[in-house]
Enzyme design. Structure first.
Site, PDB file in Angstrom:
ATOM      1  N   ILE A 258     -17.035 -42.642  20.300  1.00  0.00           N
ATOM      2  CA  ILE A 258     -16.871 -43.386  19.005  1.00  0.00           C
ATOM      3  C   ILE A 258     -15.875 -42.836  18.148  1.00  0.00           C
ATOM      4  O   ILE A 258     -15.589 -43.326  17.073  1.00  0.00           O
ATOM      5  CB  ILE A 258     -18.312 -43.153  18.240  1.00  0.00           C
ATOM      6  CG1 ILE A 258     -18.738 -42.065  17.851  1.00  0.00           C
ATOM      7  CG2 ILE A 258     -19.241 -44.185  19.099  1.00  0.00           C
ATOM      8  CD1 ILE A 258     -19.945 -42.080  16.855  1.00  0.00           C
TER       9      ILE A 258
ATOM     10  N   LYS B 131     -23.829 -37.779   7.236  1.00  0.00           N
ATOM     11  CA  LYS B 131     -24.572 -39.028   7.635  1.00  0.00           C
ATOM     12  C   LYS B 131     -24.600 -39.912   6.551  1.00  0.00           C
ATOM     13  O   LYS B 131     -24.354 -41.193   6.636  1.00  0.00           O
ATOM     14  CB  LYS B 131     -25.916 -38.742   7.956  1.00  0.00           C
ATOM     15  CG  LYS B 131     -26.111 -37.825   9.127  1.00  0.00           C
ATOM     16  CD  LYS B 131     -26.045 -38.815  10.173  1.00  0.00           C
ATOM     17  CE  LYS B 131     -26.765 -39.816  10.940  1.00  0.00           C
ATOM     18  NZ  LYS B 131     -26.732 -40.500  12.051  1.00  0.00           N
TER      19      LYS B 131
ATOM     20  N   GLY C  39     -28.570 -39.482  24.651  1.00  0.00           N
ATOM     21  CA  GLY C  39     -29.252 -38.869  23.783  1.00  0.00           C
ATOM     22  C   GLY C  39     -30.992 -39.420  23.811  1.00  0.00           C
ATOM     23  O   GLY C  39     -31.373 -39.895  24.435  1.00  0.00           O
TER      24      GLY C  39
ATOM     25  N   TYR D  92     -24.671 -31.783   7.281  1.00  0.00           N
ATOM     26  CA  TYR D  92     -25.030 -32.974   8.213  1.00  0.00           C
ATOM     27  C   TYR D  92     -25.617 -34.195   7.405  1.00  0.00           C
ATOM     28  O   TYR D  92     -25.317 -35.242   7.543  1.00  0.00           O
ATOM     29  CB  TYR D  92     -26.331 -32.365   8.941  1.00  0.00           C
ATOM     30  CG  TYR D  92     -27.088 -33.481   9.889  1.00  0.00           C
ATOM     31  CD1 TYR D  92     -26.578 -34.096  10.762  1.00  0.00           C
ATOM     32  CD2 TYR D  92     -28.378 -33.792   9.448  1.00  0.00           C
ATOM     33  CE1 TYR D  92     -27.179 -35.170  11.501  1.00  0.00           C
ATOM     34  CE2 TYR D  92     -29.209 -34.818   9.967  1.00  0.00           C
ATOM     35  CZ  TYR D  92     -28.674 -35.417  11.093  1.00  0.00           C
ATOM     36  OH  TYR D  92     -29.085 -36.531  11.803  1.00  0.00           O
TER      37      TYR D  92
ATOM     38  N   THR E 163     -30.622 -40.841   8.322  1.00  0.00           N
ATOM     39  CA  THR E 163     -31.603 -39.859   8.323  1.00  0.00           C
ATOM     40  C   THR E 163     -32.178 -39.686   6.897  1.00  0.00           C
ATOM     41  O   THR E 163     -31.569 -39.887   5.987  1.00  0.00           O
ATOM     42  CB  THR E 163     -30.791 -38.419   8.896  1.00  0.00           C
ATOM     43  OG1 THR E 163     -31.702 -37.174   8.718  1.00  0.00           O
ATOM     44  CG2 THR E 163     -29.579 -38.356   7.961  1.00  0.00           C
TER      45      THR E 163
ATOM     46  N   TRP F 227     -37.432 -36.690  11.671  1.00  0.00           N
ATOM     47  CA  TRP F 227     -38.528 -35.901  12.601  1.00  0.00           C
ATOM     48  C   TRP F 227     -38.811 -36.518  13.938  1.00  0.00           C
ATOM     49  O   TRP F 227     -39.606 -36.821  14.320  1.00  0.00           O
ATOM     50  CB  TRP F 227     -39.710 -35.562  11.709  1.00  0.00           C
ATOM     51  CG  TRP F 227     -39.621 -34.623  10.808  1.00  0.00           C
ATOM     52  CD1 TRP F 227     -38.833 -34.597   9.777  1.00  0.00           C
ATOM     53  CD2 TRP F 227     -40.749 -33.938  10.214  1.00  0.00           C
ATOM     54  NE1 TRP F 227     -38.914 -33.742   8.931  1.00  0.00           N
ATOM     55  CE2 TRP F 227     -40.389 -33.152   8.945  1.00  0.00           C
ATOM     56  CE3 TRP F 227     -42.207 -33.606  10.651  1.00  0.00           C
ATOM     57  CZ2 TRP F 227     -40.962 -32.518   8.400  1.00  0.00           C
ATOM     58  CZ3 TRP F 227     -42.805 -32.806   9.782  1.00  0.00           C
ATOM     59  CH2 TRP F 227     -42.254 -32.343   8.702  1.00  0.00           C
TER      60      TRP F 227
HETATM   61  N1  LIG Z   1     -33.579 -36.102  16.166  1.00  0.00           N
HETATM   62  C1  LIG Z   1     -34.064 -36.328  14.574  1.00  0.00           C
HETATM   63  O1  LIG Z   1     -35.089 -35.729  14.396  1.00  0.00           O
HETATM   64  C2  LIG Z   1     -33.557 -37.260  13.835  1.00  0.00           C
HETATM   65  C3  LIG Z   1     -33.908 -37.420  12.801  1.00  0.00           C
HETATM   66  C4  LIG Z   1     -33.111 -38.367  11.934  1.00  0.00           C
HETATM   67  C5  LIG Z   1     -32.302 -39.075  12.167  1.00  0.00           C
HETATM   68  N2  LIG Z   1     -31.817 -39.050  13.459  1.00  0.00           N
HETATM   69  C6  LIG Z   1     -30.572 -39.747  14.069  1.00  0.00           C
HETATM   70  O2  LIG Z   1     -31.131 -40.617  14.976  1.00  0.00           O
HETATM   71  C7  LIG Z   1     -29.800 -40.839  15.958  1.00  0.00           C
HETATM   72  C8  LIG Z   1     -30.187 -40.364  17.342  1.00  0.00           C
HETATM   73  O3  LIG Z   1     -30.653 -39.057  17.288  1.00  0.00           O
HETATM   74  P1  LIG Z   1     -30.923 -38.327  18.496  1.00  0.00           P
HETATM   75  O4  LIG Z   1     -32.088 -37.367  18.322  1.00  0.00           O
HETATM   76  O5  LIG Z   1     -31.130 -39.439  19.620  1.00  0.00           O
HETATM   77  O6  LIG Z   1     -29.426 -37.294  18.789  1.00  0.00           O
HETATM   78  P2  LIG Z   1     -29.139 -36.753  20.074  1.00  0.00           P
HETATM   79  O7  LIG Z   1     -30.132 -36.678  21.189  1.00  0.00           O
HETATM   80  O8  LIG Z   1     -28.330 -35.347  19.826  1.00  0.00           O
HETATM   81  O9  LIG Z   1     -27.953 -37.821  20.657  1.00  0.00           O
HETATM   82  C9  LIG Z   1     -26.963 -38.094  20.347  1.00  0.00           C
HETATM   83  C10 LIG Z   1     -25.755 -38.789  21.310  1.00  0.00           C
HETATM   84  O10 LIG Z   1     -24.661 -39.003  20.757  1.00  0.00           O
HETATM   85  C11 LIG Z   1     -23.838 -38.623  21.947  1.00  0.00           C
HETATM   86  N3  LIG Z   1     -22.267 -38.487  21.141  1.00  0.00           N
HETATM   87  C12 LIG Z   1     -21.694 -37.165  20.624  1.00  0.00           C
HETATM   88  N4  LIG Z   1     -20.665 -37.226  20.529  1.00  0.00           N
HETATM   89  C13 LIG Z   1     -20.182 -38.899  20.756  1.00  0.00           C
HETATM   90  C14 LIG Z   1     -19.000 -39.565  20.824  1.00  0.00           C
HETATM   91  N5  LIG Z   1     -18.154 -39.091  20.374  1.00  0.00           N
HETATM   92  N6  LIG Z   1     -19.033 -40.795  21.263  1.00  0.00           N
HETATM   93  C15 LIG Z   1     -20.374 -41.344  21.725  1.00  0.00           C
HETATM   94  N7  LIG Z   1     -21.332 -40.535  21.956  1.00  0.00           N
HETATM   95  C16 LIG Z   1     -21.552 -39.244  21.549  1.00  0.00           C
HETATM   96  C17 LIG Z   1     -24.408 -37.457  22.562  1.00  0.00           C
HETATM   97  O11 LIG Z   1     -23.634 -37.447  23.769  1.00  0.00           O
HETATM   98  P3  LIG Z   1     -23.613 -36.047  24.490  1.00  0.00           P
HETATM   99  O12 LIG Z   1     -25.223 -35.782  24.931  1.00  0.00           O
HETATM  100  O13 LIG Z   1     -22.790 -36.447  25.606  1.00  0.00           O
HETATM  101  O14 LIG Z   1     -23.126 -34.964  23.722  1.00  0.00           O
HETATM  102  C18 LIG Z   1     -25.693 -37.672  22.434  1.00  0.00           C
HETATM  103  O15 LIG Z   1     -26.337 -38.510  23.507  1.00  0.00           O
HETATM  104  C19 LIG Z   1     -28.748 -39.929  15.317  1.00  0.00           C
HETATM  105  O16 LIG Z   1     -27.833 -40.886  14.570  1.00  0.00           O
HETATM  106  C20 LIG Z   1     -29.491 -38.919  14.126  1.00  0.00           C
HETATM  107  O17 LIG Z   1     -28.466 -38.649  13.417  1.00  0.00           O
HETATM  108  C21 LIG Z   1     -32.260 -38.005  14.157  1.00  0.00           C
END
Ligand SMILES: NC(=O)c1ccc[n+]([C@@H]2O[C@H](COP(=O)([O-])OP(=O)(O)OC[C@H]3O[C@@H](n4cnc5c(N)ncnc54)[C@H](OP(=O)(O)O)[C@@H]3O)[C@@H](O)[C@H]2O)c1
Length: 282
Positions: free
Chosen positions: A40, A132, A14, A128, A104, A154
């Site tokens: 997970i 969370k 991710g 969502y 988040t 963000w």
């Molecule tokens: N992006 C934002 O703006 C933002 C803002 C606030 C908080 N967050 C939090 O920050 C964290 C990281 O976000 P991100 O942007 O890096 O998200 P992301 O790019 O969507 O990455 C999430 C990862 O989780 C993996 N995943 C999905 N299902 C899974 C499972 N069953 N077992 C193991 N891995 C699994 C996905 O794998 P696949 O690629 O194989 O599906 C992906 O690699 C998350 O907790 C998110 O809620 C994000």
């Protein structure tokens, strides 16, 4: 960091997982896992990995992150963001492993007009956000003593899907773009967050366990962020500020979601760059 520390990272493909890979320069082993090697939602597989790797710190970046889709895929969102985190925290208790879990700004309803502190009451308004928040709660319920829940906002970087990459891609084919100007928050460079997570991983203990807020300093709107991105890229695309009502989304975004980062800076001695400086580093 203890010389015997072993860090296990989930969701390594991710956005944040890739940023961790890029920014980790520790001598200690870091094991990166993905959906295939460490699902997970598959506790039996997870136990096998814990027994083999014996992690001392687990950084959980794995999550269901499709904010709009979650409104209709409720079960799946909770399966990952609540049940998955419950699995992780229970195994961390069993194997005496610290858990650093990413949450988040969407756990808040966005009605405040000053930065959200860790002590402010969550009130998620989207599926969502609710999933969370349920994940955060499952960590408390597990009785785990060594943990940090790090709420961020963000996220953007060169990895994965994010606003920064989308807006630059759109600018390749358009001369004018409309961007919403009535949601205030703080863009966070995932590379900066990754560096901070590694500091937290090296200092986490039962004494400093709890919730922390991390975003880059300052605040802006998506419009302000878009303008800054184009300025940095010396891009001449015209950006028009519009209201969120012009871009209806399935999940309502919080109008205000700036996070107060005082606690994480003080407890872990972390310096946080302003969002503009963090953007210039891209
Ligand atoms: N992006 C934002 O703006 C933002 C803002 C606030 C908080 N967050 C939090 O920050 C964290 C990281 O976000 P991100 O942007 O890096 O998200 P992301 O790019 O969507 O990455 C999430 C990862 O989780 C993996 N995943 C999905 N299902 C899974 C499972 N069953 N077992 C193991 N891995 C699994 C996905 O794998 P696949 O690629 O194989 O599906 C992906 O690699 C998350 O907790 C998110 O809620 C994000």
């Amino acid at each position: 960091m203890d010389s015997k520390s072993v860090i296990l990272v989930t969701g390594a493909n991710g956005q944040l997982g890739q940023a961790l890979k890029k920014n980790s320069h520790t001598q200690n082993p870091i094991i990166y896992t993905d959906t295939i090697s460490f699902d997970i939602t598959d506790k039996a597989q997870m136990i096998g990995v814990f027994e083999e790797v014996r992690p001392t710190v687990l950084i959980n970046t794995a999550a269901y992150t499709q904010v709009d889709q979650a409104e209709t895929e409720t079960e799946l969102a909770f399966k990952l963001n609540e049940d998955g985190v419950k699995n992780l925290s229970e195994l961390c208790v069993k194997f005496n492993c610290a858990l650093i879990h990413i949450s988040t700004d969407y756990v808040f309803d966005g009605k405040q007009s000053s930065p959200y502190k860790e002590t402010d009451t969550p009130n998620p308004v989207t599926v969502y956000g609710k999933s969370k928040r349920a994940g955060e709660q499952s960590i408390f319920d597990s009785g785990l003593k060594n943990f940090a829940i790090i709420r961020t906002s963000w996220l953007y970087s060169e990895f994965g899907h994010n606003f920064y990459k989308t807006i630059l891609r759109l600018a390749e084919t358009k001369t004018e773009l409309k961007v919403v100007n009535d949601q205030r928050g703080c863009p966070t460079n995932a590379n900066e967050l990754a560096k901070a997570l590694l500091v937290v991983a090296s200092k986490i203990s039962a004494e400093n366990s709890g919730i922390y807020h991390y975003c880059n300093e300052g605040e802006t709107t998506w419009y302000g962020f878009a303008k800054a991105i184009f300025e940095n890229h010396r891009h001449s695309v015209k950006v028009e500020a519009v209201s969120s009502s012009e871009f209806p989304t399935a999940a309502r975004r919080p109008a205000y979601s700036v996070l107060d980062t005082t606690k994480i800076k003080k407890v872990f001695d972390i310096e946080i760059p302003s969002w503009k400086v963090a953007l210039e580093k891209m």
